[in-house]
Design an enzyme around this catalytic site. Structure first.
Site, short mmCIF file in Angstrom:
data_model
loop_
_atom_site.label_atom_id
_atom_site.label_comp_id
_atom_site.label_asym_id
_atom_site.label_seq_id
_atom_site.Cartn_x
_atom_site.Cartn_y
_atom_site.Cartn_z
N CYS A 156 0.99 -1.29 0.10
CA CYS A 156 -0.07 0.11 -0.08
C CYS A 156 0.79 1.18 0.14
CB CYS A 156 -0.87 0.12 1.29
SG CYS A 156 -2.16 -1.26 1.10
N1 COA Z 1 -20.11 -9.07 8.43
C1 COA Z 1 -20.54 -9.09 9.90
N2 COA Z 1 -19.52 -9.30 10.60
C2 COA Z 1 -18.34 -9.41 10.49
C3 COA Z 1 -17.87 -9.35 9.46
C4 COA Z 1 -18.81 -9.01 8.18
N3 COA Z 1 -18.22 -9.13 7.07
N4 COA Z 1 -16.27 -9.56 9.32
C5 COA Z 1 -16.08 -9.74 10.53
N5 COA Z 1 -17.31 -9.58 11.53
C6 COA Z 1 -17.58 -9.90 12.75
C7 COA Z 1 -16.20 -10.65 13.52
O1 COA Z 1 -16.63 -12.27 13.34
C8 COA Z 1 -16.25 -10.24 14.89
O2 COA Z 1 -17.28 -10.98 15.77
P1 COA Z 1 -17.12 -11.24 17.07
O3 COA Z 1 -16.60 -9.97 17.90
O4 COA Z 1 -18.24 -12.09 17.53
O5 COA Z 1 -15.73 -12.14 17.08
C9 COA Z 1 -16.59 -8.85 14.84
O6 COA Z 1 -17.35 -8.59 13.44
C10 COA Z 1 -15.54 -7.90 14.78
O7 COA Z 1 -14.55 -8.32 13.83
P2 COA Z 1 -13.00 -7.72 13.47
O8 COA Z 1 -12.35 -8.26 12.56
O9 COA Z 1 -12.44 -7.47 15.05
O10 COA Z 1 -13.62 -6.22 13.01
P3 COA Z 1 -12.77 -4.84 13.27
O11 COA Z 1 -13.69 -3.80 14.01
O12 COA Z 1 -11.35 -4.97 13.45
O13 COA Z 1 -12.97 -4.35 11.79
C11 COA Z 1 -11.43 -4.27 9.58
C12 COA Z 1 -12.37 -5.25 10.54
C13 COA Z 1 -10.80 -5.14 8.63
C14 COA Z 1 -12.52 -3.26 9.01
C15 COA Z 1 -10.57 -3.35 10.44
O14 COA Z 1 -9.95 -4.36 11.35
C16 COA Z 1 -9.45 -2.77 9.74
O15 COA Z 1 -9.80 -2.08 8.64
N6 COA Z 1 -8.15 -2.85 10.14
C17 COA Z 1 -7.11 -2.23 9.28
C18 COA Z 1 -6.95 -2.70 7.89
C19 COA Z 1 -6.02 -2.20 7.08
O16 COA Z 1 -5.91 -0.99 7.05
N7 COA Z 1 -5.44 -3.20 6.38
C20 COA Z 1 -4.25 -2.67 5.43
C21 COA Z 1 -4.70 -3.36 4.12
S1 COA Z 1 -3.39 -3.04 3.25
#
Ligand code: COA
Length: 373
Positions: A156
């Protein structure tokens, strides 16, 4: 020493957009089919059923509402769950080079530069279509640029690493006009059957023309300073590569596409980037109140809110830290460049801003700019 500036940027956006509603619908159909086919194992407690994805979760957790993609039909087909982009014969331009050329032409036109006067092309992107010949050499040939060309991949952060590389070529006199292109077909490496990440990425191409100040057009951008940083992490990873065939048991396993520990990335990258920005502002003697705008990497709206409030000491307005990930999703290296391209036309002479990207590696890059007269 020669002085590098940004002469212009360019953007190419695919014609198809997928809303969260459309994406979630096809994921849920795929998950229901998956569960039905494994009903016996699920009821015997041998495997966990797939649970539904949710539009509300995606928007709240990431800020993403839709994404542009090269192929919509394959991604939304529950029997395919991947883009379908036909292979092209070697005598036709490859699709990654083609979208890079589209963005490059936009940047060249905006700067009034002829392609033959460009003397270096850097293709700085997350995923090259092939090992070689370099995508950049194909782009150089298609445009008719001179000099030399090569590919670089810092995930990225590729665009900001590309800008510093181009700026260093200009400082040293190796080139006068360097075209940096960022073609990102992220849908090609996104696992659309992974509920945690199926919504993250979109496709796009951007271009940045970095040139020696004396040949740059009126209204260019001075580069006040650039800084790059890397720190090893396994939290964002893609193990696809030429050695896969030497370990056939791993071919097509989920780790041969994008995988991440999203929570850890969020927690670790926010302070790393905020500290990096703050220390470079101190070095360049730029006070938060004199920073007109931040064009941040477009991965997660909550991440950007936190980073910008750490830098400014208060929450940033949408005007101070514009969002494009709501309609483009994460477009890897191109995200901060799209934000800059679409939200910099109102800058007046002397106003300052920051282009900043971060991602896998970990890697992060900052480019402080000032609008010239
Ligand atoms: N729909 C519904 N629920 C979902 C889901 C979806 N598509 N994906 C995950 N969940 C659930 C999970 O199972 C989890 O449930 P639990 O609490 O019962 O275990 C809950 O939502 C929270 O999941 P989590 O993965 O901890 O979510 P988050 O708040 O961290 O958000 C991202 C996920 C990926 C959006 C976030 O972590 C993010 O953007 N991180 C940085 C990513 C980044 O910048 N990456 C760089 C890539 S180059």
């Amino acid at each position: 020493m020669n002085t590098p500036v940004i002469s212009a940027t360019g953007l190419w956006t695919p014609p198809n957009s997928i809303s969260n509603e459309e994406l979630v619908h096809s994921y849920n159909v795929w998950a229901d089919n998956w569960n039905r086919e494994r009903a016996a194992d699920i009821s015997a407690g041998l495997i966990e059923p797939k649970t539904h994805s949710s539009v509300e979760f995606i928007q709240k957790a990431s800020g993403i509402k839709s994404r542009f993609v090269i192929d919509k039909a394959g991604i939304l087909d529950p029997d395919i769950m991947a883009p379908r982009i036909a292979e092209r014969p070697n005598d036709r331009i490859s699709v990654l080079a083609e979208i890079a050329v589209n963005a490059a032409r936009d940047a060249l036109e905006r700067s009034g530069r002829k392609a033959e006067d460009v003397d270096a092309v850097i293709c700085a992107a997350s995923n090259m279509q092939r090992a070689y010949p370099a995508m950049a050499v194909e782009v150089q040939d298609a445009l008719g640029c001179g000099g030399f060309a090569f590919d670089m991949n810092v995930a990225c952060s590729s665009a900001t690493f590309g800008i510093q590389t181009a700026a260093d070529f200009i400082r040293s006199g190796s080139a006068k006009s360097v075209l940096v292109v960022n073609p990102e077909i992220c849908s090609g490496h996104l696992n659309f059957t992974d509920r945690d990440s199926h919504f993250i990425f979109g496709d796009v191409a951007t271009a940045i023309l970095v040139e020696e100040e004396s040949i740059a057009p009126v209204g260019h951008w001075k580069i006040l300073g650039t800084k790059l940083k890397t720190q090893f992490s396994n939290n964002i990873r893609n193990n696809f590569g030429f050695l896969n065939r030497a370990a056939p048991e791993g071919i097509d396993a989920p780790d041969k596409l994008f995988v991440q520990e999203g929570r850890k990335v969020f927690k670790e990258v926010v302070p790393m980037v905020a500290n990096m920005i703050a220390s470079q502002m101190e070095e360049l003697d730029i006070k938060p109140e004199s920073l007109r705008r931040m064009w941040l990497h477009q991965a997660n709206a909550n991440m950007n809110r936190l980073i910008s409030s750490k830098v400014l000491g208060r929450e940033a307005t949408e005007d101070e830290s514009p969002t494009v990930l709501d309609t483009y999703a994460n477009t890897s290296s191109a995200g901060s460049i799209i934000a800059f391209h679409k939200n910099s036309g109102d800058f007046k002479h002397g106003q300052r801003g920051l282009i900043c990207s971060f991602g896998a590696g970990y890697s992060a890059g900052t480019v402080f700019v000032e609008k010239a007269a």
